[in-house]
Design a protein around this motif. Structure first.
Motif, short mmCIF file in Angstrom:
data_model
loop_
_atom_site.label_atom_id
_atom_site.label_comp_id
_atom_site.label_asym_id
_atom_site.label_seq_id
_atom_site.Cartn_x
_atom_site.Cartn_y
_atom_site.Cartn_z
N ILE A 189 -7.51 3.54 6.49
CA ILE A 189 -6.35 3.42 5.59
C ILE A 189 -5.07 3.77 6.33
O ILE A 189 -4.05 3.08 6.19
CB ILE A 189 -6.54 4.31 4.35
N GLU A 196 -5.29 13.89 1.47
CA GLU A 196 -6.39 13.68 0.53
C GLU A 196 -6.54 12.20 0.18
O GLU A 196 -5.55 11.51 -0.06
CB GLU A 196 -6.11 14.48 -0.76
N ARG A 197 -7.78 11.73 0.20
CA ARG A 197 -8.15 10.36 -0.15
C ARG A 197 -7.61 9.33 0.84
O ARG A 197 -7.41 8.17 0.49
CB ARG A 197 -7.71 10.01 -1.57
N ARG A 198 -7.33 9.75 2.04
CA ARG A 198 -6.90 8.84 3.10
C ARG A 198 -7.92 8.99 4.23
O ARG A 198 -8.68 9.93 4.28
CB ARG A 198 -5.50 9.18 3.61
N GLY A 199 -7.91 8.08 5.13
CA GLY A 199 -8.81 8.15 6.27
C GLY A 199 -8.22 7.34 7.40
O GLY A 199 -7.12 6.80 7.29
N GLN A 245 2.54 12.53 -1.44
CA GLN A 245 1.70 13.29 -0.50
C GLN A 245 2.45 13.58 0.79
O GLN A 245 2.39 14.69 1.33
CB GLN A 245 0.42 12.52 -0.17
N LYS A 299 2.06 7.67 -5.00
CA LYS A 299 1.15 8.78 -4.66
C LYS A 299 1.21 9.10 -3.16
O LYS A 299 1.28 10.26 -2.78
CB LYS A 299 -0.28 8.45 -5.08
N LEU A 300 1.21 8.06 -2.33
CA LEU A 300 1.30 8.29 -0.89
C LEU A 300 2.63 8.95 -0.52
O LEU A 300 2.66 9.92 0.24
CB LEU A 300 1.14 6.98 -0.12
N GLU A 309 0.79 -1.23 0.00
CA GLU A 309 0.00 0.00 0.00
C GLU A 309 0.83 1.29 0.00
O GLU A 309 0.27 2.38 -0.03
CB GLU A 309 -0.98 0.06 1.19
#
Length: 195
Positions: free
Chosen positions: A97, A91-94, A66, A62-63, A58
């Protein structure tokens, strides 16, 4: 059928400035490299090498981008200081995740000495070379850090140029290695760790 190809137009000139940070570029062997060690592209590359060598699930490009853009990570030791809330805010994480990402990172510990060394991103010091060094008697971090160019060049299958690059790379990363140990990333003998 053969034909003569005639080149037209100006010859392309190599860039003199880094496209990512604008710093000067210099030749290193056959490659143009950025001279700015703080360059975002270099930092991202080193972090990607760290997680890629360990095949951490994972942790993609992109991660990493970021985390570097948010100034949360500048070197591998920073990964182990991250809190789930910092990742979750991207962005697009929570929360779910973020927890999974940190669990995957820590699940690779302890690192075997060859994996630790290869993950540092030192030129000419990939996993197979690190395994060769460790299996040749340099089986602790202290022994690797104390090794000279002559010591390493004497290993069958290791040339003088590689030995020089490894010694220089280990020396340049000495402080960073110390910070990794401070955050609990302590390499272990290959039999005790994961390969």
């Amino acid at each position: 059928m053969e034909e003569v190809v005639v080149k037209h137009g100006p010859v392309a000139q190599p860039p003199s400035r880094c496209g990512a940070c604008g710093a000067d570029l210099s030749m290193k062997g056959r490659y143009l490299v950025c001279t700015n060690t703080e360059c975002r592209a270099i930092v991202e590359g080193r972090i990607k090498r760290w997680v890629g060598t360990q095949d951490i699930m994972e942790w993609g490009e992109k991660l990493v981008a970021q985390l570097v853009e948010a100034k949360l990570v500048k070197e591998p030791a920073d990964l182990y200081r991250l809190e789930a809330s910092q990742i979750a805010a991207l962005e697009r994480r929570g929360d779910v995740i973020a927890k999974k990402l940190l669990d995957n990172l820590h699940a690779k510990l302890p690192l075997s000495l060859p994996v630790f060394l290869a993950s540092l991103g030192i030129d000419d010091f990939a996993l197979e070379t690190a395994k060769l060094v460790v299996s040749s008697g340099f089986d602790t971090l202290d022994k690797v850090q104390a090794a000279t160019e002559e010591d390493l060049a004497g290993i069958k299958g290791m040339g003088a140029a590689t030995a020089k690059a490894v010694v220089a790379g280990i020396s340049a990363r000495r402080d960073e290695i110390g910070r990794l140990i401070e955050v609990g990333v302590v390499p272990v003998a290959p039999a005790a760790g994961r390969s």
